[in-house]
Each structure stands twice: as C-alpha cells, then as structure tokens.
Design a protein around this motif. Sequence first.
Motif, PDB file in Angstrom:
ATOM      1  N   MET A 250       0.781  -1.185  -0.168  1.00 60.60           N
ATOM      2  CA  MET A 250      -0.071   0.069  -0.120  1.00 60.60           C
ATOM      3  C   MET A 250       0.853   1.268  -0.030  1.00 60.60           C
ATOM      4  SD  MET A 250      -3.065   0.728   2.613  1.00 60.60           S
ATOM      5  CE  MET A 250      -2.289   1.836   3.878  1.00 60.60           C
ATOM      6  N   GLN A 251       0.569   2.303  -0.806  1.00 60.40           N
ATOM      7  CA  GLN A 251       1.547   3.403  -0.939  1.00 60.40           C
ATOM      8  C   GLN A 251       1.271   4.130   0.238  1.00 60.40           C
ATOM      9  OE1 GLN A 251       0.235   6.984  -2.747  1.00 60.40           O
ATOM     10  NE2 GLN A 251       2.095   6.944  -4.029  1.00 60.40           N
ATOM     11  N   LYS A 252       2.460   4.628   0.870  1.00 58.33           N
ATOM     12  CA  LYS A 252       2.602   5.491   2.116  1.00 58.33           C
ATOM     13  C   LYS A 252       2.940   6.980   1.838  1.00 58.33           C
ATOM     14  CE  LYS A 252       2.788   1.878   5.530  1.00 58.33           C
ATOM     15  NZ  LYS A 252       3.260   0.484   5.417  1.00 58.33           N
ATOM     16  N   LYS A 253       2.393   7.774   2.542  1.00 58.17           N
ATOM     17  CA  LYS A 253       3.175   9.104   2.568  1.00 58.17           C
ATOM     18  C   LYS A 253       4.320   9.182   3.520  1.00 58.17           C
ATOM     19  CE  LYS A 253       0.435  13.681   2.576  1.00 58.17           C
ATOM     20  NZ  LYS A 253       1.312  14.472   2.002  1.00 58.17           N
ATOM     21  N   ILE A 254       5.414   9.713   2.689  1.00 55.94           N
ATOM     22  CA  ILE A 254       6.431   9.620   3.649  1.00 55.94           C
ATOM     23  C   ILE A 254       7.368  10.939   3.428  1.00 55.94           C
ATOM     24  CG2 ILE A 254       8.863   8.672   3.695  1.00 55.94           C
ATOM     25  CD1 ILE A 254       7.501   6.037   2.417  1.00 55.94           C
ATOM     26  N   ILE A 255       7.466  11.374   4.461  1.00 58.27           N
ATOM     27  CA  ILE A 255       8.296  12.908   4.704  1.00 58.27           C
ATOM     28  C   ILE A 255       9.742  12.545   5.263  1.00 58.27           C
ATOM     29  CG2 ILE A 255       8.601  14.797   6.059  1.00 58.27           C
ATOM     30  CD1 ILE A 255       5.497  15.517   5.731  1.00 58.27           C
ATOM     31  N   VAL A 256      10.513  13.086   4.376  1.00 59.35           N
ATOM     32  CA  VAL A 256      12.130  12.851   4.736  1.00 59.35           C
ATOM     33  C   VAL A 256      12.556  14.345   5.100  1.00 59.35           C
ATOM     34  CG1 VAL A 256      14.304  12.352   4.045  1.00 59.35           C
ATOM     35  CG2 VAL A 256      12.231  11.120   3.070  1.00 59.35           C
ATOM     36  N   ILE A 257      13.032  14.432   6.356  1.00 58.52           N
ATOM     37  CA  ILE A 257      13.515  15.804   6.750  1.00 58.52           C
ATOM     38  C   ILE A 257      15.102  15.604   6.692  1.00 58.52           C
ATOM     39  CG2 ILE A 257      13.940  17.429   8.714  1.00 58.52           C
ATOM     40  CD1 ILE A 257      11.674  15.529  10.356  1.00 58.52           C
ATOM     41  N   GLY A 258      15.524  16.428   5.446  1.00 60.42           N
ATOM     42  CA  GLY A 258      16.840  16.595   5.157  1.00 60.42           C
ATOM     43  C   GLY A 258      17.084  15.865   3.996  1.00 60.42           C
ATOM     44  N   GLY A 259      18.013  16.629   3.084  1.00 55.47           N
ATOM     45  CA  GLY A 259      18.298  16.039   1.958  1.00 55.47           C
ATOM     46  C   GLY A 259      20.117  15.655   1.863  1.00 55.47           C
ATOM     47  N   GLY A 260      20.380  15.165   2.554  1.00 53.09           N
ATOM     48  CA  GLY A 260      21.969  14.781   2.673  1.00 53.09           C
ATOM     49  C   GLY A 260      21.661  13.369   2.184  1.00 53.09           C
ATOM     50  N   PHE A 261      23.042  13.028   2.062  1.00 53.68           N
ATOM     51  CA  PHE A 261      23.029  11.627   1.164  1.00 53.68           C
ATOM     52  C   PHE A 261      22.131  10.657   1.676  1.00 53.68           C
ATOM     53  CE2 PHE A 261      27.202  12.587  -1.065  1.00 53.68           C
ATOM     54  CZ  PHE A 261      26.736  12.310  -2.256  1.00 53.68           C
ATOM     55  N   GLY A 262      22.267  10.564   3.330  1.00 48.64           N
ATOM     56  CA  GLY A 262      21.331   9.319   3.659  1.00 48.64           C
ATOM     57  C   GLY A 262      19.823   9.694   3.382  1.00 48.64           C
ATOM     58  N   GLY A 263      19.319  10.939   3.485  1.00 47.09           N
ATOM     59  CA  GLY A 263      17.759  11.134   2.893  1.00 47.09           C
ATOM     60  C   GLY A 263      17.738  10.726   1.430  1.00 47.09           C
ATOM     61  N   LEU A 264      18.718  11.325   0.748  1.00 47.62           N
ATOM     62  CA  LEU A 264      18.541  10.842  -0.751  1.00 47.62           C
ATOM     63  C   LEU A 264      18.231   9.422  -1.041  1.00 47.62           C
ATOM     64  CD1 LEU A 264      21.147  13.541  -2.302  1.00 47.62           C
ATOM     65  CD2 LEU A 264      18.450  13.741  -1.799  1.00 47.62           C
ATOM     66  N   SER A 265      19.090   8.747  -0.311  1.00 48.79           N
ATOM     67  CA  SER A 265      19.225   7.297  -0.553  1.00 48.79           C
ATOM     68  C   SER A 265      17.787   6.533  -0.233  1.00 48.79           C
ATOM     69  CB  SER A 265      20.439   6.880   0.396  1.00 48.79           C
ATOM     70  OG  SER A 265      20.231   5.310   0.631  1.00 48.79           O
ATOM     71  N   ALA A 266      17.254   7.056   1.111  1.00 45.11           N
ATOM     72  CA  ALA A 266      16.020   6.629   1.417  1.00 45.11           C
ATOM     73  C   ALA A 266      14.898   7.008   0.505  1.00 45.11           C
ATOM     74  CB  ALA A 266      15.631   6.913   2.752  1.00 45.11           C
ATOM     75  N   ALA A 267      14.874   8.233   0.187  1.00 50.14           N
ATOM     76  CA  ALA A 267      13.990   8.791  -0.664  1.00 50.14           C
ATOM     77  C   ALA A 267      13.916   7.993  -1.925  1.00 50.14           C
ATOM     78  CB  ALA A 267      14.072  10.203  -1.110  1.00 50.14           C
ATOM     79  N   VAL A 268      15.033   7.786  -2.546  1.00 52.54           N
ATOM     80  CA  VAL A 268      14.844   7.044  -3.868  1.00 52.54           C
ATOM     81  C   VAL A 268      14.345   5.871  -3.784  1.00 52.54           C
ATOM     82  CG1 VAL A 268      16.461   6.216  -5.765  1.00 52.54           C
ATOM     83  CG2 VAL A 268      16.697   8.469  -5.105  1.00 52.54           C
ATOM     84  N   ARG A 269      14.875   5.073  -2.906  1.00 50.35           N
ATOM     85  CA  ARG A 269      14.384   3.575  -2.862  1.00 50.35           C
ATOM     86  C   ARG A 269      12.731   3.417  -2.378  1.00 50.35           C
ATOM     87  NH1 ARG A 269      18.019  -0.290  -2.418  1.00 50.35           N
ATOM     88  NH2 ARG A 269      20.310   0.265  -2.346  1.00 50.35           N
ATOM     89  N   LEU A 270      12.503   4.426  -1.661  1.00 52.11           N
ATOM     90  CA  LEU A 270      10.952   4.520  -1.245  1.00 52.11           C
ATOM     91  C   LEU A 270       9.921   4.836  -2.578  1.00 52.11           C
ATOM     92  CD1 LEU A 270      11.423   5.194   2.451  1.00 52.11           C
ATOM     93  CD2 LEU A 270      10.409   3.284   1.653  1.00 52.11           C
ATOM     94  N   ALA A 271      10.580   5.683  -3.073  1.00 49.94           N
ATOM     95  CA  ALA A 271       9.724   6.398  -4.434  1.00 49.94           C
ATOM     96  C   ALA A 271       9.726   5.184  -5.533  1.00 49.94           C
ATOM     97  CB  ALA A 271      10.511   7.639  -4.933  1.00 49.94           C
ATOM     98  N   ALA A 272      10.975   4.487  -5.579  1.00 50.30           N
ATOM     99  CA  ALA A 272      10.809   3.441  -6.373  1.00 50.30           C
ATOM    100  C   ALA A 272       9.758   2.464  -6.360  1.00 50.30           C
ATOM    101  CB  ALA A 272      12.500   3.030  -6.569  1.00 50.30           C
ATOM    102  N   LYS A 273       9.578   2.269  -5.024  1.00 51.92           N
ATOM    103  CA  LYS A 273       8.716   1.298  -4.623  1.00 51.92           C
ATOM    104  C   LYS A 273       7.404   1.780  -4.600  1.00 51.92           C
ATOM    105  CE  LYS A 273      11.432  -1.865  -1.678  1.00 51.92           C
ATOM    106  NZ  LYS A 273      11.545  -2.588  -0.264  1.00 51.92           N
ATOM    107  N   GLY A 274       7.190   2.953  -4.983  1.00 45.76           N
ATOM    108  CA  GLY A 274       5.682   3.451  -5.327  1.00 45.76           C
ATOM    109  C   GLY A 274       5.141   4.573  -4.208  1.00 45.76           C
ATOM    110  N   HIS A 275       6.198   4.669  -3.265  1.00 47.74           N
ATOM    111  CA  HIS A 275       5.507   5.635  -2.320  1.00 47.74           C
ATOM    112  C   HIS A 275       5.636   7.006  -2.368  1.00 47.74           C
ATOM    113  CE1 HIS A 275       5.111   2.133   0.376  1.00 47.74           C
ATOM    114  NE2 HIS A 275       6.317   1.700   0.039  1.00 47.74           N
ATOM    115  N   ASP A 276       4.833   7.685  -1.714  1.00 45.65           N
ATOM    116  CA  ASP A 276       4.681   9.195  -2.026  1.00 45.65           C
ATOM    117  C   ASP A 276       5.518   9.909  -1.207  1.00 45.65           C
ATOM    118  OD1 ASP A 276       3.695  12.103  -2.289  1.00 45.65           O
ATOM    119  OD2 ASP A 276       1.753  11.375  -1.602  1.00 45.65           O
ATOM    120  N   VAL A 277       6.841  10.417  -1.778  1.00 52.65           N
ATOM    121  CA  VAL A 277       7.880  10.870  -0.838  1.00 52.65           C
ATOM    122  C   VAL A 277       7.881  12.467  -0.922  1.00 52.65           C
ATOM    123  CG1 VAL A 277      10.140  10.327  -0.290  1.00 52.65           C
ATOM    124  CG2 VAL A 277       9.246   8.536  -1.024  1.00 52.65           C
ATOM    125  N   THR A 278       8.255  13.201  -0.132  1.00 51.80           N
ATOM    126  CA  THR A 278       8.502  14.562  -0.038  1.00 51.80           C
ATOM    127  C   THR A 278       9.635  14.622   0.819  1.00 51.80           C
ATOM    128  OG1 THR A 278       6.155  15.065  -0.113  1.00 51.80           O
ATOM    129  CG2 THR A 278       7.813  16.833   0.275  1.00 51.80           C
TER     130      THR A 278
END
Length: 497
Positions: A1-29
Amino acid sequence: MQKKIIVIGGGFGGLSAAVRLAAKGHDVTIFDKRDKLGGRAYQYELDGFKFDGGPTVITAPYIFDDIFEAAGKSRHDYFELKPLDPFYRIFNSDGEYFDYMRNEEDILKQIDRWSPADKKGYLKFTENTVDIFSLFHPYTDKPFLTFKKMLNIMPGVIRLGAYKGTYRHVRKYIKHKFLRKVFSFHPLLIGGNPFDTPSIYLLIMQFEKEWGVHYAVGGVGSIIEGFRKLMDDLGVKVRLNSEVERIVVDHQKVSAVQLKDGSIHEADIVISNGDVAFTYRNLIPESSRRKYSNRSIDRKSYSSSLFVIYFGTKKRYLDSKLSHHNIIFGKEYKKLMREIFKGSKLPDDLSLYLHMPTISDESIAPDGCELFYVLSLVPNLKANINWEEIAEEYKDKVLSYLEEHYLPDLKENIVTEHYIDPPHFQNTLNSHYGAAFSFTPSLLQSAFFRPHNRSEEFDNLYFVGAGTHPGAGVPAVLSSGKIAAELIDPTPQNGAG
Ligand SMILES: Cc1cc2nc3c(=O)[nH]c(=O)nc-3n(C[C@H](O)[C@H](O)[C@H](O)COP(=O)(O)OP(=O)(O)OC[C@H]3O[C@@H](n4cnc5c(N)ncnc54)[C@H](O)[C@@H]3O)c2cc1C
C-alpha cells in the motif's frame, strides 16, 4: 500500500532513502532547510569555482549503483566516477611523503622507502584487516535493532582484537612511528580519534582497497545533481528553504511535521536525516521521549568539529609536491588528537587534509586557476571556543602554514575564498554541539548502541544519516537509507521505478 513519507533533510542518507522508497511507489517529500540539496555535500559555486563543501573521497561505487538500479536506472547515465591512485599522499611534519596506493605491491614499495623491516608486519596487518572486513561488512547495510545481534558479533570482535583502539592495534604490527599514523588515520574520516576508535572501523580501509577511491567528475555536486534528476524521474517532491521546526507526535506515533512557516504536513512515516541528537532534542518535546532525555543526549560523546577553508588561486600549483588528496600530519599527533577530541581550547599544532581536485578535473575552476580546500579538525562546541572572535585569525594561521610549506605566494594569488566553522555545523546544519560527524564511533556508540534506524521512541519515525547505524561517511549514510527503506517496506526492490 502506498504510504505518504516525509524525509527531513536532503543529505546523502535522505536521498538514498527517498529514492528507494519512491521506487517502490511511495509518495515521498523531502524538506530541507537549505537552498540546495546535499547537506554536508553542499557545493559552493563562487566566482567560477565549484567547491565541494564536504565529502571528497568517494568509495564503494557499488552502493550508488545499487540505489540507481533499485529505481530501474543506471548510475552511469547520471554521473561519472573516476578512480584515483594514489588514494592519499600523506606528509610528515617535515614535508616527506608516503603515497598510499591501492595495489599491495605499490604499498610495499612505499614501506620499503620508509622502513623495510615493517613489510612483514604490514602483510600480517592486512590479513587482520581483511578478516575484520569479512566479519563486519555484511552488517553495514542491515538493521541493528537487537542486542542479540550484538552478542553474535562480539566473539569475532574479541578474536580479531577489533575492540582495541586503532592506533594501538596498528602499533602491534608496524614499528615505524610515521607508518603507524599512515595506517591508523582512517577513523578521522568518520569523526573518530584514532587512539580511541575501535579497530572494527579499519573495515573502511578495506572498503577502499576492494572498490578503490574515486573522484566524481565535476565534483561531488555532480552526484547530488544526479540524485536530483533521478528523484525528478521518480516524482519525489523536493521542498528547499523549508526547515522543519517540529515533529507532531501522538503517543507512540508521529503524524506530521510542522515547518518554520507554520504549515503542517501530514505523513504516515517520517524519516529524519537531520542530526539525531538535534532531531530528538529540538523537534520532539522532551515529555514525549522516554529513552532520549536531553540529559542523556548531552552526555553522549560527540565527534570533533571542522574548520574548512575553500579557496581558489589565479595561479596553478602543478609543480608542487601535492596530489589530489593530501594528508599533512603535524608534529605531536597524539597530543593534538587529545586536544581536539577532549580539549577545551584550540590546539597550537595543525594536522590538515588538503584537497586539490583541479589536478584531476580542470572543469571545476576558471582557466589557469587551481581549486583547493583545506580542512582542519577542531574541537566541537562543547569546548566553548569563541569562533566569532578567532575564526579570521585561525584561517590566516592555516593559510600561512600552507604558504610557507606547500603553496608559495599563496595569499597574493587567492582570488576567492569561503570558510565554514563549528557554528556553521550547529546553526546551518543543525548539528548538536557543531559536531561534524555526529556521535563518535566508539564501541558503545556503534551498531546496536547507536540510535537505531527505526526510532526507539516512535513506531513510524526512522533515522538515516551519520548519527544512526552504520555511522558517518558517504557509504555508511547511503546504507542507512537502504536499511530504513527496507524496514519501512520490506517488499523486494523491483527496479521498476
Ligand atoms: C568537510 C567534510 C568532509 C568530509 N569528507 C568525507 C569524505 O571525503 N568521504 C566520506 O565518505 N565522508 C566524508 N565526510 C562525512 C560525510 O560527508 C557525512 O557523514 C555525510 O555526508 C552525512 O550525510 P547525512 O546523510 O548524515 O546528511 P547531512 O549531510 O548531514 O545532511 C542533513 C541535511 O538535513 C538538513 N536538515 C537538518 N535539520 C533540518 C530541519 N530541521 N529541517 C529541514 N532540513 C534539515 C540539513 O540542511 C542537511 O541538508 C565529510 C564530512 C565533512 C563535514
């Protein structure tokens, strides 16, 4: 099920998580308080020079490749990595150097120049480092949520002597004083004192040997730009100049973030790529926390801070003895490290890292110019140093040292410069005590004992970045993004994007 995910911070850790979760179809900001992504890897563009603000030593390209593959893309279409050899040119206080190469034969030749008797010990040391690497590498991209897992690795830690301080460990194998520094400096790359940091972290050395040390063509900024494009492709929303002031909590759950402008953004899941100490201490009321009280956070041990000067010269220095990555040791290493990590004042001696990337890539500076950054480890803000008062003087001291020993007529050739200091880490990057690498990588602040990737306080709050497992440094924080993404959504990554 698609989840609404907020990532606080666009350092390398945040970018890595954001990409992987968006690639699984989640709604990432992603919300980041700065005007550009990258966090510590922010690129400063000044007068035609492109200065990478933080990381410059890139290793383990496979970790980047995996992230792009998870999104069904090839990393090669987004940015280019170029191997460097020597990895580092390491100078003693008299300006003599050791070329730290990838190839074992080449390293042995270098040891031969300095201390032939140490070749045998070095080979034994390498065997031990390979064992350390083999044992711990599998844990670097897996969660460390249970004490049982810690118990599983302890026999290995003891057998390999990997609990011992790195310098002490190296001393067992290598006799020559300068070579001991050469083979024990790696903890500095992740904010640890080589005299205290357990030699488990020698695994970084082996990471470099296995996969090489690389330069990102166009600077590390080009990697961030690559992530930016990838996230556009995946539909990740990026909100810059958007500082999160509060995480809205409700019992054991988080439900939203509130920005400085007062707006509230709801989420099923919040991932903080901000400093862990800062996140708990400043974004979540103490009354809602059980384990991480302000007192317990303040009592943790924090890494050093940094003073970094970025400067461009109107003359080239290709005839100097410098290489791309230069480490310049001062005279009194142990005393200096003690003063940096435990002291209350600014040490007199200097040990520096000098980056000269225009040796490998002229595209990042105007024609005929050289680009540098020099990094000096300094105590974090627990030391109560008044940086407003002394920053200019300290900058002058570092540049004078370089002018005298490595870069003749430096000051009259500088055409642009900028510096960052411990208050920058505290105020711009929101890092508690201005620590450049978050918590020190001590045994009691590693793995299970480091704040977990899934918060121990709230079921749907996660952490990525330097302050959580597996620790600081680009490969580690990228891996933290993988760990958090898999904890949030364990379905296999299909690479479909
Ligand atoms: C000068 C320097 C040199 C380094 N050199 C190397 C190297 O050569 N190789 C290497 O591997 N590692 C190196 N490191 C370490 C490495 O850069 C870091 O460990 C890593 O980049 C940290 O990434 P991170 O994911 O923790 O996020 P960070 O880079 O710390 O980014 C966190 C982001 O969160 C944002 N943020 C924080 N709080 C908020 C908030 N409340 N609201 C919105 N946004 C917020 C910040 O603006 C920032 O953009 C270096 C570090 C420094 C400082």
